[in-house]
Design an enzyme around this catalytic site. Structure first.
Site, PDB file in Angstrom:
ATOM      1  N   GLY A  69       0.989  -1.166   0.150  1.00 31.12           N
ATOM      2  CA  GLY A  69       0.100  -0.183   0.065  1.00 31.12           C
ATOM      3  C   GLY A  69       0.849   1.287  -0.021  1.00 31.12           C
ATOM      4  CD  GLN A  91      -7.462   7.193   7.602  1.00 27.10           C
ATOM      5  OE1 GLN A  91      -7.116   7.007   8.881  1.00 27.10           O
ATOM      6  NE2 GLN A  91      -8.301   6.328   7.073  1.00 27.10           N
ATOM      7  NE  ARG A  92      -2.618   3.349   1.077  1.00 24.07           N
ATOM      8  CZ  ARG A  92      -3.072   2.154   0.689  1.00 24.07           C
ATOM      9  NH1 ARG A  92      -3.496   1.133   1.602  1.00 24.07           N
ATOM     10  NH2 ARG A  92      -3.087   1.813  -0.534  1.00 24.07           N
ATOM     11  CG  HIS A 121      -7.440  -4.428   8.244  1.00 20.19           C
ATOM     12  ND1 HIS A 121      -8.889  -4.530   8.715  1.00 20.19           N
ATOM     13  CD2 HIS A 121      -7.528  -3.946   6.804  1.00 20.19           C
ATOM     14  CE1 HIS A 121      -9.528  -4.506   7.705  1.00 20.19           C
ATOM     15  NE2 HIS A 121      -8.865  -4.026   6.687  1.00 20.19           N
ATOM     16  CB  THR A 166       3.232   1.111   6.685  1.00 20.27           C
ATOM     17  OG1 THR A 166       2.200   1.064   7.250  1.00 20.27           O
ATOM     18  CG2 THR A 166       4.305   1.000   7.857  1.00 20.27           C
ATOM     19  CG  ASP A 181      -1.108   0.376   8.915  1.00 23.02           C
ATOM     20  OD1 ASP A 181      -1.905   1.191   8.935  1.00 23.02           O
ATOM     21  OD2 ASP A 181      -1.278  -0.911   8.282  1.00 23.02           O
TER      22      ASP A 181
END
Ligand code: F6P
Length: 357
Positions: A11, A283-284, A180, A134, A136
């Site tokens: 991603g 958000q990305r 996730h 990332t 995340d």
């Protein structure tokens, strides 16, 4: 002369271009002759020999540009050892392309899955240097990944916008934040946006406690409540299910995502209608925030230094504000999760934020 392959996999996120620019600028400024082979769309380009020859000029003017000039895709690690539909051995194909182009090294920008494959290529004898991307922030071995701070800004903006309308209408709102498996983004955006309840995968929630937190706020005179909910938030009951049982539940799942299930449960228990907002891939997107521009540039130039010194097999990361190198075998396959005992969680609880636990 250095011949370098480069690819972005998984991603996307903000500052991928800034990081690649950092690598190339540092090499060019060291007066090293470089040939850059940009593999397109992640590992796919490396497997099928789909690349563009790039020069320093291609990396000019991209510091602030979102996305990746090389394109990206997900090629799951578990499929890397499986032949493609034409029987092609993907790992062997990448090795052949590497040797055919006489590369000195391959620079790989990616997250968790990407790092597993990067380490596999290292084990197969290729010279690999990686950079941690990332939104995340879940890569082991680095305090921070680039993209994370930019995503925190966007998710926080979403919560800020919801705040004003929630206050006007005295409503309960859920903002669903990406992540996730880990809750770093939700935790940080939730705290920055003043969310009242934060639900993350690492701390399973009890829906009755969530409802109680909303009602307690009401008793104290607050007419609205904002929940920051991670995509991967999970109830205590679901967390107790075996993998098989949980998969079975998801087969008949009637909600688009967990936030809608939580909204429904709140309605059933309290009669309160809940509105859900999902900022999703915004958000990305967009340009990297200043922190990520600086951070990704620093990582890129340190990666350039490793290449100049011929030091391979490392991910460049950050620890206590210093740029470090971490052996790839230590990074691959490990997730950096939010510990329920982390001080940031305790501090958030002291601020009155409920985790529904
Ligand atoms: O890994 C980054 C991430 O944005 C996660 O936060 C999210 O769960 C996932 O990717 C979404 O993946 P995709 O873009 O493939 O839908």
């Amino acid at each position: 002369m250095k011949r370098i392959g480069m690819l972005t996999s998984g991603g996307d996120c903000q500052a991928l271009n800034a990081a690649m620019r950092g690598v190339v600028k540092s090499l060019c400024n060291a007066k090293e002759d470089v040939e850059i082979y940009g593999f397109l769309n992640g590992y796919k380009g490396f497997i099928y020999g789909d690349f563009r020859m790039l020069t320093g000029a291609d990396f000019s003017g991209i510091l602030t540009k979102g996305g990746t000039i090389l394109g990206s895709s997900r090629t799951p690690f578990k499929l890397m050892r499986e032949p493609d539909e034409n029987g092609l051995d993907k790992v062997e194909a990448m090795k052949q392309n590497y040797y055919k182009l006489k590369l000195d090294c391959i620079v790989i920008l990616g997250g968790n899955g990407t790092h597993k494959t990067a380490n596999l290529l290292r084990e197969e004898g290729l010279n690999v240097v990686t950079l941690p991307k990332t939104i995340d922030n879940d890569l082991w071995g680095t305090d921070m990944t680039f993209g994370f701070q930019s995503a925190v800004n966007i998710a926080t903006d979403a919560i800020d916008c919801i705040h004003t309308t929630a206050a006007s209408h005295g409503r309960v709102f859920i903002v669903e934040v990406m992540g996730h498996k880990v809750g770093w983004l939700t935790l940080n955006a939730g705290m920055a946006g003043g969310a009242d309840i934060i639900l993350i995968p690492e701390i399973p929630y009890d829906i009755d406690k969530v409802v109680k937190a909303i009602e307690d706020r009401e008793k104290r005179g607050s007419k609205f409540t904002i929940l920051a909910v991670a995509e991967g938030a999970i109830s205590k009951a679901d967390a107790k299910l075996s993998k098989k049982e949980y998969k079975e539940k998801l087969k008949n799942y009637k909600y688009p995502s967990v936030s809608y299930e939580i909204a429904d449960e709140i309605l059933k228990r309290s009669g309160k209608e809940v509105r859900v907002t999902v900022p999703g891939h915004t958000q990305r997107g967009g340009s990297p925030c200043p922190y990520d521009r600086v951070f990704a540039s620093r990582l890129g130039s340190e990666a350039g230094k490793l290449i100049l010194e011929g030091e391979y097999g490392f991910m460049v990361g950050i620890k206590n504000r210093e740029i470090i190198k971490v052996p790839l075998e230590d990074v691959a396959g490990k997730l950096k999760m939010v510990s329920p005992d982390a001080s940031i969680v305790k501090e958030a609880k002291m601020l009155g934020i409920s985790f529904g636990d």
